[in-house]
Design an enzyme around this catalytic site. Sequence first.
Site: not given
Length: 332
Positions: A159-160
């Site tokens: 995930d970012k």
Amino acid sequence: MDAEYRVGGQDDFEQEADDGGDAERRGAEVDASGHGERLDRWLTRLAPEFSRNHLQSLIERGCVTLDGKPLEKAAHKLRAGQRVDVELLPTDESRAFRAEAMVLDFVFEDEHLLVVNKPAGLVVHPAAGNWSGTLMNGLLAHHPAAATLPRAGIVHRLDKDTSGVMVVGKTLEAVTALTRQIAAREVHREYLALAWGRIEEAFTVEQAMRRDPISRVKMAVAPANLGKPARTDVFPLGVGEVQGRAVSAVHCVLHSGRTHQIRVHLMHRGHPLLADTLYGGAPALGLTRQALHAARLGFVHPVTGKALSLRAPLPADLAGAWAQTGAGELPD
């Protein structure tokens, strides 16, 4: 230099490079086969590499002229003998696959693959809202041959706002082999996290997952027949306290790699991660992202056959938060 096009019996299509950037200009005269045809449909023959939706957007933006005059109606019916010219602006997707120099932390690299310690805040692959400045853009600058590989060699994602180790293939052979290892669940992935609540015994969450039916930006647990299998093992490392609430430091092992898996599974058990506001985890200790870090990655080298185990230490924000909780020493 002008290029000549012949598509479906149409007159010559003239192509001209645009000195101002990536846009390309093409034009042609409508022949008898195009008489009465919709403008947007006719343009798909002039520029077959672009989608009809993109060509419609160019029409709406005034990038198409008919006999020298802008035309903004995709449904306009053409007549034989008319001249159509279009400024073919590139799509966001085509702009995204570009090299952008950036500082990356490589914990391992050879001619076949690399392992990068991704910082929080860095998007892995371009998508809507993030067409540049991604890990993929940095990989293209670091390793130009990545442009010949699917997704520039990226075989899995974080995930970012999750930090930690990721493996990337540098050859098609390596990408194929790594993809197969991941599909066969032969890649070992371990995470460190801080979660709200008291976790004093190990447990396993084996709960299928799917896209949340109400919020498309979230994932959710689901009945087995409606989701994809997912299993997370959770091991306690210590319990501390923040703002009068218990906080647990945990070590998580993935047996599958679903989107947001650890975040959803821990939330499902009543232990959302610190600062994971998407899944109900209240902010604390100055954290601006979920308290999750991919600490270790283990796999077999796709060419040498050697077992590799690569680690990345907790970044400063999570190490500082961990210390403030009083949840115990960081694991080696």
